[in-house]
Write an enzyme that holds these catalytic residues in place. Sequence first.
Site, PDB file in Angstrom:
ATOM      1  CG  ASP A 105       8.072   1.798  12.652  1.00  0.00           C
ATOM      2  OD1 ASP A 105       8.447   2.472  11.667  1.00  0.00           O
ATOM      3  OD2 ASP A 105       7.435   0.728  12.530  1.00  0.00           O
ATOM      4  CG  ASP A 128      -0.213  -0.201   2.515  1.00  0.00           C
ATOM      5  OD1 ASP A 128       0.942   0.255   2.627  1.00  0.00           O
ATOM      6  OD2 ASP A 128      -0.791  -0.804   3.433  1.00  0.00           O
ATOM      7  CG  ASP A 165       1.412   4.127   4.342  1.00  0.00           C
ATOM      8  OD1 ASP A 165       0.183   3.975   4.469  1.00  0.00           O
ATOM      9  OD2 ASP A 165       2.227   3.193   4.460  1.00  0.00           O
TER      10      ASP A 165
END
Length: 458
Positions: free
Chosen positions: A161, A80, A82
């Site tokens: 992260d 996907d 982002d």
Amino acid sequence: MTSSSVAGLWKKLTDKLPKSSKRSAVRNHIVVPRDEHIISRRIISDNALKVMNRLNQANFDAFLVGGGVRDILLGGQPKDFDIATDATPEQVRDLFRNSRIIGRRFKIVHVRFGREVIEVTTFRGNHTEKESKHQSARSESGMLLRDNIYGSVTEDAERRDLTINALYYTTRDFSVHDYVGGLQDLNDRLIRVIGDPATRYREDPVRMLRVIRFAAKLDFDIEAETEAPIPELAPLLKDIAPARLFDEVLKLLMSGNGLQTYALLQRYHLFAPMFPATQAMLNKQVHGAEALIQQGLSNTDARIAEDKPVTPAYIYAVLLWPAVHTLQADIMASGVPEIPALHQAAERVLHKQQQTVAIPKRFSLPMRDIWELQFRLQKRSGKRAEQLLEHRYFRAGFDFLLLREQAGEIPTGLGQWWIAFQESHPETRSAMLKPGQPEARKRPRRRRRRSSAPRPPQ
Ligand code: ATP
Ligand code: MG
């Protein structure tokens, strides 16, 4: 994603990378121009490009970030796309008619194009003492309960992260931006948390799961400081919303690397806080439990590799079966018949499990059927066998039976019989069946066996 594709990709690039290994969150800002990396507009979804262009036209920054950049640089296809921007969620929503703001803890905008959803996130900033409760909140253990403080792109990079997930690609000049040493780590095939790992795990314990997930998925090593605090902080997963953990577990165990991911979860003590009942069975070395889980995950990996459908019901049926089966035997020992004992055991184990990882009803119902079929498939007389073929979850229950045989939990034989029965011509089927029981079976029930050992095939 082979290592050679990575090696080739970085030929020109490695000279540019700074040699410093200091663990400061923001390092040198490295810009890789369009002719020195392999990201091209052709690999990016048209809809993601549309969103970036529209934001740029409205004078906002817009970057492709996260898995979209990481996977393309590794020679793969992102799952996907982002996008990170300096526009606020409300400003993004106003730009796209087909969009809506989701999440409260962490607001993002979903821009929908048919079946494709592009996730647009506003740059996150650093938390200070001054913010209002609506923007930012922390629990006693340091967990971020709300993260809606906005900031600059460099601050946004620090809040992500992993270094390899914090690379930014812009269609303004088609360059890639790295603020945290992500390119170096991609090159070295290293999973590294940005900033101080223990603090980052306390803010969001799910990051520990993400470390494991990407290490398994990409076959990267975990950097020493990144892995060191995990076993000790693993119990913090108990504070995570059970519904969120359900989604994370699916990504961990149903992405094609389930077996390896499971080994890492065990190595870093992350499995026990999510599946305490299962772990208790493993600690007790319940017959066949470990083999069943490993074989179940490996079967799921194989199905994913062949593009066959997989269902969470199967994985969860596998994970909870040792606890359910063991408890069922205990309940039967007090005189309760097999099937009611199974129902009681399933009820209790599922109820307990919901407190850590919440399994939606649409999966827990078929799980119960899969378990019940383990007993019904033993009855091969009269019309019952034929009727079972019509059972909604016959296939899943039968697969589960084969798995138990494959894992050595029960002797082989019954599975083979069902294979032969399914393949036989309907007219010759009756010859395979045992004579049916007389209908009026009102004689007293046989005393149930007290042993917890599974029954051999009839
Ligand atoms: P994939 O979509 O292939 O699973 P991804 O890296 O894109 O991988 P997403 O869950 O889509 O993962 O998240 C997009 C990006 O958001 C990540 O790459 C990372 O930069 C950031 N991110 C996601 N979860 C967290 C988190 N818990 N803490 C900090 N940053 C996060
Ligand atoms: Mg993603």
